[in-house]
Write an enzyme that holds these catalytic residues in place. Structure first.
Site, PDB file in Angstrom:
ATOM      1  N   GLY A  70     -76.564 -74.994 -97.685  1.00 14.59           N
ATOM      2  CA  GLY A  70     -75.718 -75.698 -96.733  1.00 14.59           C
ATOM      3  C   GLY A  70     -74.242 -75.340 -96.870  1.00 14.59           C
ATOM      4  O   GLY A  70     -73.535 -75.201 -95.870  1.00 14.59           O
ATOM      5  N   THR A  71     -73.767 -75.207 -98.086  1.00 15.40           N
ATOM      6  CA  THR A  71     -72.347 -74.910 -98.295  1.00 15.40           C
ATOM      7  C   THR A  71     -71.979 -73.574 -97.668  1.00 15.40           C
ATOM      8  O   THR A  71     -71.007 -73.471 -96.904  1.00 15.40           O
ATOM      9  CB  THR A  71     -72.032 -74.886 -99.807  1.00 15.40           C
ATOM     10  OG1 THR A  71     -72.360 -76.168-100.349  1.00 15.40           O
ATOM     11  CG2 THR A  71     -70.572 -74.580-100.071  1.00 15.40           C
ATOM     12  N   ASN A 151     -74.154 -87.767 -95.700  1.00 13.94           N
ATOM     13  CA  ASN A 151     -74.897 -87.769 -96.963  1.00 13.94           C
ATOM     14  C   ASN A 151     -74.614 -89.005 -97.819  1.00 13.94           C
ATOM     15  O   ASN A 151     -75.468 -89.456 -98.571  1.00 13.94           O
ATOM     16  CB  ASN A 151     -74.586 -86.506 -97.767  1.00 13.94           C
ATOM     17  CG  ASN A 151     -73.102 -86.235 -97.888  1.00 13.94           C
ATOM     18  OD1 ASN A 151     -72.382 -86.203 -96.888  1.00 13.94           O
ATOM     19  ND2 ASN A 151     -72.627 -86.049 -99.102  1.00 13.94           N
ATOM     20  N   GLN A 179     -78.423 -83.048 -93.738  1.00 13.01           N
ATOM     21  CA  GLN A 179     -79.090 -84.327 -94.066  1.00 13.01           C
ATOM     22  C   GLN A 179     -80.031 -84.791 -92.969  1.00 13.01           C
ATOM     23  O   GLN A 179     -80.786 -85.743 -93.172  1.00 13.01           O
ATOM     24  CB  GLN A 179     -78.041 -85.420 -94.347  1.00 13.01           C
ATOM     25  CG  GLN A 179     -77.262 -85.225 -95.630  1.00 13.01           C
ATOM     26  CD  GLN A 179     -78.102 -85.440 -96.897  1.00 13.01           C
ATOM     27  OE1 GLN A 179     -79.187 -86.012 -96.860  1.00 13.01           O
ATOM     28  NE2 GLN A 179     -77.600 -84.982 -98.021  1.00 13.01           N
ATOM     29  N   HIS A 202     -83.269 -77.545 -99.824  1.00 20.66           N
ATOM     30  CA  HIS A 202     -83.589 -78.449-100.936  1.00 20.66           C
ATOM     31  C   HIS A 202     -83.511 -79.930-100.590  1.00 20.66           C
ATOM     32  O   HIS A 202     -83.895 -80.776-101.404  1.00 20.66           O
ATOM     33  CB  HIS A 202     -82.740 -78.110-102.174  1.00 20.66           C
ATOM     34  CG  HIS A 202     -81.300 -78.495-102.094  1.00 20.66           C
ATOM     35  ND1 HIS A 202     -80.801 -79.599-102.725  1.00 20.66           N
ATOM     36  CD2 HIS A 202     -80.251 -77.896-101.499  1.00 20.66           C
ATOM     37  CE1 HIS A 202     -79.483 -79.660-102.511  1.00 20.66           C
ATOM     38  NE2 HIS A 202     -79.128 -78.639-101.764  1.00 20.66           N
ATOM     39  N   THR A 238     -78.813 -58.434-100.926  1.00 20.97           N
ATOM     40  CA  THR A 238     -80.280 -58.373-100.906  1.00 20.97           C
ATOM     41  C   THR A 238     -80.846 -59.776-100.700  1.00 20.97           C
ATOM     42  O   THR A 238     -80.430 -60.727-101.365  1.00 20.97           O
ATOM     43  CB  THR A 238     -80.793 -57.769-102.236  1.00 20.97           C
ATOM     44  OG1 THR A 238     -80.215 -56.477-102.366  1.00 20.97           O
ATOM     45  CG2 THR A 238     -82.310 -57.664-102.249  1.00 20.97           C
ATOM     46  N   CYS A 327     -69.566 -85.615-109.757  1.00 22.97           N
ATOM     47  CA  CYS A 327     -68.900 -86.041-110.975  1.00 22.97           C
ATOM     48  C   CYS A 327     -68.283 -84.812-111.628  1.00 22.97           C
ATOM     49  O   CYS A 327     -68.940 -83.796-111.767  1.00 22.97           O
ATOM     50  CB  CYS A 327     -69.952 -86.655-111.890  1.00 22.97           C
ATOM     51  SG  CYS A 327     -69.455 -86.813-113.585  1.00 22.97           S
TER      52      CYS A 327
HETATM   53  C1  LIG Z   1     -74.089 -83.135 -95.528  1.00 22.57           C
HETATM   54  C2  LIG Z   1     -74.175 -82.026 -96.527  1.00 22.57           C
HETATM   55  N1  LIG Z   1     -73.635 -80.829 -96.227  1.00 22.57           N
HETATM   56  C3  LIG Z   1     -73.688 -79.803 -97.093  1.00 22.57           C
HETATM   57  C4  LIG Z   1     -74.283 -79.924 -98.319  1.00 22.57           C
HETATM   58  C5  LIG Z   1     -74.317 -78.749 -99.258  1.00 22.57           C
HETATM   59  O1  LIG Z   1     -75.570 -78.141 -99.231  1.00 22.57           O
HETATM   60  P1  LIG Z   1     -76.023 -77.161-100.428  1.00 22.57           P
HETATM   61  O2  LIG Z   1     -76.230 -78.008-101.626  1.00 22.57           O
HETATM   62  O3  LIG Z   1     -77.306 -76.546 -99.923  1.00 22.57           O
HETATM   63  O4  LIG Z   1     -74.960 -76.149-100.578  1.00 22.57           O
HETATM   64  C6  LIG Z   1     -74.850 -81.149 -98.681  1.00 22.57           C
HETATM   65  C7  LIG Z   1     -75.466 -81.330-100.027  1.00 22.57           C
HETATM   66  O5  LIG Z   1     -75.261 -82.320-100.669  1.00 22.57           O
HETATM   67  C8  LIG Z   1     -74.796 -82.222 -97.766  1.00 22.57           C
HETATM   68  O6  LIG Z   1     -75.314 -83.412 -98.062  1.00 22.57           O
END
Ligand SMILES: Cc1ncc(COP(=O)(O)O)c(C=O)c1O
Length: 381
Positions: A70-71, A151, A179, A202, A238, A327
């Site tokens: 997600g990041t 989240n 989410q 995940h 890759t 944290c």
């Molecule tokens: C709303 C939201 N965006 C992005 C992320 C980040 O995703 P990832 O852990 O796959 O990088 C999270 C993870 O906690 C999330 O809850």
């Protein structure tokens, strides 16, 4: 002591079927870019995975970029879209309850690349108003980024309306739907009416380190990672084939039939919220109307305490909860989400999030309700 895991918004255990699929994928261990037959076997699996993901999401295979989660998906969407459109304008819009994977790249562009950033306020349940987005759009606005679901407190945003409005105004719209997937109905990725959508594996019983960015054609974002021509020249490196197969298997299993939700989870969340609100000084801050919220999330603040003490207190009783914020160095910073909802930072620093999942039983929820008053009273300062 039995462990009670109530932190499914942080991550979920790997599904057995997904694990099997990943192990099988590992047998095709060649590099998908290699010309020889081992490479081509891996390439065939990768192409097939993209086709399968496109079927689940109702889009074209070429509209999917596999990422590390997600990041990365949100970083690529925001930095890529803003840089691509910089000659058309330098104004970005987001809101105060976004994940840092969205807020930080927006702030980076404002601080380092000459963009102007509007961070919209939210209501006391963490919701951004469609009208506020409409009013904030200017002739030089190039991108709006609003998450599908939060989240930390579970608030669902009116993304389809915002997306439709942005489309009318010719402004790109990104939504972080990390989410949402697996928790709420997603008939197709177009249900968000977004040009760019971030997803990861995940949060829905897939592996960590795997995600995707939906990028509506004919948008062609400049890459963040440069090197080879992977992912149609949009993300070099890759490919993590077992991770991608895990992501796609999880999407296939859990997008159409979300493992979160259903009557039992609704009743469990309702019970938790009632128990929370019955304790003096404890306030549930997740939306009370189920239509406004993720079905699995009950977050609350505790007057005269702090998240670190509370989370440690729950952990000592075997309950894994979270405060929403990460944290670092043994301390928890006040939640920017709770602050954006209008609470003072003393309360933003006293957040506890329970997020339930597929494995959560009624007996576990009842046990948490039983220990809740004692944990809270022990952790008052
Ligand atoms: C709303 C939201 N965006 C992005 C992320 C980040 O995703 P990832 O852990 O796959 O990088 C999270 C993870 O906690 C999330 O809850």
């Amino acid at each position: 002591m039995r462990t009670i895991y109530l932190d499914y918004n942080a991550t979920t255990p790997l599904d057995e079927g997904v694990r099997e699929a990943m192990l099988q994928a590992e047998e095709a261990w060649g590099n998908p870019s290699s010309v020889h037959h081992l490479g081509q076997a891996a390439r065939a699996l990768l192409d097939d995975a993209r086709d399968r993901a496109a079927v689940v999401l109702g889009c074209k295979p070429s509209e999917l970029i596999f990422t590390s989660g997600g990041t990365e998906s949100s970083n690529l969407a925001i930095l890529g879209a803003a840089r691509m459109r910089r000659d058309a304008g330098r104004h970005l819009i987001t809101c105060g309850v976004e994940h840092h994977a969205v807020l930080h790249p927006c702030e980076y562009l404002a601080q380092n690349e000459g963009f102007d950033l509007t961070v919209l306020p939210v209501s006391n349940i963490g919701r951004v108003a469609v009208e506020a987005v409409a009013e904030a759009i200017r002739p030089d606005t190039v991108l709006v980024s609003i998450q599908a679901a939060n989240n930390e407190v579970g608030t669902v945003q009116p993304v389809a309306e915002i997306g439709a409005f942005c489309a009318e105004r010719g402004v790109l719209f990104h939504s972080d739907a990390v989410q949402w997937a697996g928790k709420l109905h997603m008939p197709s990725v177009d249900c968000f009416r977004a040009d760019l959508v971030s997803l990861c594996a995940h949060k829905l019983h897939g592996p960590k380190g795997a995600g995707l960015l939906y990028c509506k054609s004919p948008l062609q974002l400049p890459p963040l990672l440069m090197g080879g021509a992977h992912e149609n020249e949009r993300r070099a490196g890759t490919e993590n084939l077992p991770g991608i197969i895990g992501l796609v298997s999880a999407l296939e299993k859990f997008v159409a039939l979300p493992p979160f939700g259903g009557v039992e989870m609704e009743e469990n969340i309702c019970l938790l919220k009632t128990c929370i609100n019955n304790i003096e000084g404890c306030t549930n801050i997740s939306p009370s109307d189920s239509g406004d919220s993720l079905p699995n999330t009950a977050s609350f603040i505790v007057e005269g305490s702090d998240s670190m003490a509370l989370l440690s207190g729950f952990d000592l009783s075997g309950v894994c909860a979270s405060s929403g914020s990460a944290c670092s160095s043994g301390s928890i910073t006040p939640s920017h989400v709770v602050e954006a909802m209008g609470f003072p930072s003393s309360l933003a620093n006293a957040l506890v999030r329970f997020s339930l999942g597929r494995e959560t039983s009624r007996a576990e929820v009842e046990q948490v309700c039983e220990i809740l008053p004692a944990v809270v009273s022990r952790c008052r300062l």
